[in-house]
Design an enzyme around this catalytic site. Structure first.
Site, short mmCIF file in Angstrom:
data_model
loop_
_atom_site.label_atom_id
_atom_site.label_comp_id
_atom_site.label_asym_id
_atom_site.label_seq_id
_atom_site.Cartn_x
_atom_site.Cartn_y
_atom_site.Cartn_z
N CYS A 81 0.83 -1.21 0.00
CA CYS A 81 0.00 0.00 0.00
C CYS A 81 0.86 1.26 0.00
O CYS A 81 0.36 2.35 -0.25
CB CYS A 81 -0.96 0.01 1.19
N CYS A 129 -2.81 -2.60 8.61
CA CYS A 129 -2.47 -1.27 9.12
C CYS A 129 -2.08 -1.35 10.60
O CYS A 129 -1.15 -0.68 11.04
CB CYS A 129 -3.63 -0.29 8.93
FE1 FES Z 1 -1.72 0.12 4.24
FE2 FES Z 1 -3.48 1.19 5.85
S1 FES Z 1 -3.74 0.74 3.75
S2 FES Z 1 -1.41 0.85 6.22
#
Ligand code: FES
Length: 154
Positions: free
Chosen positions: A36, A106
């Site tokens: 991400c 996360c």
């Molecule tokens: Fe990767 Fe939240 S989407 S840390």
């Protein structure tokens, strides 16, 4: 796809605690997730008796990453280094009343950032923290993502 965040997540996202840096921190750890692209850095101020006096964070990431860093720094403050190891991603998620499954990673970023900061502290001090493993820089390397199943969050 609609996502339901708990009030606690929304609160820590919109009003994050402990944002910032600690100069000459006892330990500082940075981790990211190559998938991400989010990055989290946690600073710890640890006194001579091994108690975490202060914790701050800088997170370049999604709302859940900000909420989990905020909660993780709140949870480690006042704890000993050893107790801080109990602040796992699961503990952070529980304190936030859950996270949607796609956001579990996360909270793992928060756990690993704390571990990385503790590792840095231990290296600087030349000590070994029992139970602390060398942290990963990229949580994408992690295979064990612990998911808290809570159907009400879906
Ligand atoms: Fe990767 Fe939240 S989407 S840390």
């Amino acid at each position: 796809m609609a996502m339901n965040y708990s009030d606690a997540v929304m609160d820590h996202f919109t009003n994050p605690r402990n944002v910032g840096e600690i100069e000459n921190a006892s330990g500082c750890g940075t981790v990211g997730n190559a998938v991400c692209g989010d990055i989290m850095r946690i600073y710890l101020d640890i006194d001579d008796s091994g108690v975490i006096r202060d914790a701050k964070f800088k997170t370049f990431g999604c709302g859940a990453a900000i909420a989990t860093s905020s909660m993780a720094t709140e949870l480690v403050k006042g704890k000993t280094v050893q107790e801080a190891l109990e602040v796992t991603n699961k503990a952070v998620m529980e304190a936030l009343d859950g996270l949607p499954p796609v956001k579990v990673h996360c909270s793992l970023l928060a756990e690993e950032a704390i571990h990385a900061a503790l590792w840095d502290y231990a290296e600087k001090k030349g000590i070994k923290i029992e139970g602390l493993e060398k942290p990963v820089q990229d949580i994408g390397e992690h295979s064990h993502v612990e998911v808290v199943e809570d159907e009400s969050e879906l």
